[in-house]
Write a protein that holds these residues in place. Structure first.
Motif, short mmCIF file in Angstrom:
data_model
loop_
_atom_site.label_atom_id
_atom_site.label_comp_id
_atom_site.label_asym_id
_atom_site.label_seq_id
_atom_site.Cartn_x
_atom_site.Cartn_y
_atom_site.Cartn_z
N ALA A 58 -153.34 -3.78 59.64
CA ALA A 58 -152.23 -3.14 60.34
C ALA A 58 -151.25 -4.21 60.80
N GLY A 59 -149.98 -3.84 60.91
CA GLY A 59 -149.02 -4.82 61.36
C GLY A 59 -147.62 -4.29 61.46
N GLY A 60 -146.72 -5.19 61.78
CA GLY A 60 -145.30 -4.88 61.88
C GLY A 60 -144.48 -5.94 61.17
N PHE A 61 -143.31 -5.54 60.66
CA PHE A 61 -142.47 -6.42 59.85
C PHE A 61 -141.02 -6.23 60.26
N TYR A 62 -140.28 -7.36 60.29
CA TYR A 62 -138.84 -7.30 60.57
C TYR A 62 -138.12 -8.33 59.71
N TRP A 63 -136.99 -7.93 59.11
CA TRP A 63 -136.19 -8.80 58.25
C TRP A 63 -134.72 -8.52 58.51
N GLU A 64 -133.90 -9.58 58.54
CA GLU A 64 -132.46 -9.39 58.64
C GLU A 64 -131.76 -10.44 57.80
N ALA A 65 -130.60 -10.06 57.29
CA ALA A 65 -129.82 -10.94 56.44
C ALA A 65 -128.34 -10.75 56.74
N ASP A 66 -127.62 -11.87 56.79
CA ASP A 66 -126.17 -11.87 57.00
C ASP A 66 -125.54 -12.65 55.85
N GLN A 67 -124.55 -12.05 55.22
CA GLN A 67 -123.90 -12.71 54.08
C GLN A 67 -122.40 -12.57 54.17
N ASP A 68 -121.70 -13.68 53.92
CA ASP A 68 -120.24 -13.71 53.84
C ASP A 68 -119.86 -14.15 52.43
N ASN A 69 -118.98 -13.39 51.81
CA ASN A 69 -118.53 -13.69 50.46
C ASN A 69 -117.01 -13.71 50.45
N GLY A 70 -116.43 -14.89 50.34
CA GLY A 70 -114.99 -15.03 50.34
C GLY A 70 -114.48 -15.44 48.97
N ALA A 71 -113.22 -15.17 48.71
CA ALA A 71 -112.64 -15.54 47.42
C ALA A 71 -111.12 -15.69 47.55
N VAL A 72 -110.58 -16.65 46.82
CA VAL A 72 -109.14 -16.78 46.62
C VAL A 72 -108.88 -16.38 45.18
N VAL A 73 -108.13 -15.30 44.98
CA VAL A 73 -107.97 -14.70 43.66
C VAL A 73 -106.51 -14.87 43.22
N ASN A 74 -106.34 -15.34 42.01
CA ASN A 74 -105.01 -15.52 41.44
C ASN A 74 -105.00 -14.87 40.06
N ILE A 75 -104.48 -13.64 39.99
CA ILE A 75 -104.39 -12.90 38.72
C ILE A 75 -102.93 -12.47 38.56
N ILE A 76 -102.17 -13.25 37.83
CA ILE A 76 -100.72 -13.05 37.76
C ILE A 76 -100.37 -11.68 37.18
N GLN A 77 -101.11 -11.26 36.12
CA GLN A 77 -100.74 -10.02 35.45
C GLN A 77 -100.94 -8.79 36.33
#
Length: 221
Positions: A58-77
C-alpha cells in the motif's frame, strides 16, 4: 512490515534551431528553447499477514512537472496567410513572432495491492487505486489561450494464478484503467486548440509462464 520512500528530481534545459524550408534562403527559421522540471515522491508499505498467506503493498504517489517551451519563428510566406481568429473571423499571420507556452501537470494517487494464497498452488490477486490528474496549459502564439484538462478515476484489478509446478504457471486477470483528458499540443491556430475526453478502459488477460528443458527455454504466452 517494510517501508520504502522514493524521491526523484529531474531538470533539463535545451536550445535548438532548424531551417524548415530546406533551402539556402532564409524563408522558414525557428529557434526553440525548452526547459522542464519534474519531481516525484512515493511512500510505500508492504508486509505479510495470516501466517504468510497474504502479501500486501500500500502507498501513496505524487508527481508534478513544469515545462516552458519558447520559440522565435520567422516564416516570411505566412505574411500572406489568413487563419481563423477564434471569433468567427480571420486574421493575417505576421512573418515574425515569439511564442511562449507553459504546461503544468500533476498526478497523485493512493493504492493497495494484495496476493492471497488460497492453496499452495492457487493465488488470488486484488488491487485498488485512486488517481487524479490536473493539467494546466497556457499557449501564447498569435493568440493566448488557457485550458485545464485531467481526470480522476478509481480502478481495480482481480486475478488468479495457478502453479502446476515450480516451472509452469497459468494466470488470468481483469483490470480497469483510464487515460485522462488532454488536448492538442502546440496548436498553430485557435481552431486547433481543442481537447479530448477521458478514456475509461478495461483489460482482460490470460496467459502462462513456463521454464522448460532444465530452464534452457522460457516460454511466456
Amino acid at each position: 512490515l517494510r517501508a520504502k520512500w522514493i524521491v526523484a528530481f529531474h531538470h533539463t534545459y535545451g536550445e535548438f534551431g532548424d531551417d524548415r524550408d530546406e533551402s539556402p534562403l532564409q524563408l522558414q527559421d525557428v529557434w526553440n528553447t525548452v526547459e522542464a522540471t519534474e519531481k516525484s515522491t512515493e511512500l510505500r508499505f508492504s508486509g505479510e499477514m495470516f501466517a504468510g498467506k497474504l502479501d500486501w503493498t500500500a502507498g501513496g504517489f505524487y508527481w508534478e512537472a513544469d515545462q516552458d517551451n519558447g520559440a522565435v519563428v520567422n516564416i516570411i510566406q505566412l505574411a500572406l496567410t489568413l487563419l481563423p481568429n477564434g471569433m468567427g473571423g480571420f486574421a493575417p499571420i505576421v512573418p515574425f513572432w515569439n511564442t511562449q507556452d507553459e504546461a503544468d501537470s500533476d498526478n497523485r494517487g493512493v493504492y493497495l495491492n494484495t496476493i492471497y494464497d488460497l492453496t499452495d498452488q492457487l493465488s488470488l490477486t486484488g488491487g485498488l487505486r485512486w488517481s487524479k490528474d490536473v493539467k494546466d496549459f497556457i499557449f501564447r502564439h498569435q493568440f493566448e489561450a488557457a485550458m485545464r484538462a485531467g481526470g480522476e478515476s478509481t480502478d481495480w484489478k482481480v486475478g488468479l494464478d495457478y502453479r502446476f509446478s515450480d516451472n509452469v504457471m497459468v494466470f488470468g486477470s481483469v483490470a480497469t484503467g483510464y487515460t485522462s483528458s488532454s488536448f492538442n499540443a502546440r496548436p498553430f491556430s485557435p481552431a486547433q486548440f481543442i481537447s479530448q475526453p477521458q478514456e475509461d478502459l478495461t483489460n482482460y488477460e490470460i496467459g502462462s509462464k513456463m521454464d522448460l528443458f532444465g530452464n534452457r527455454l522460457r516460454l511466456n504466452t
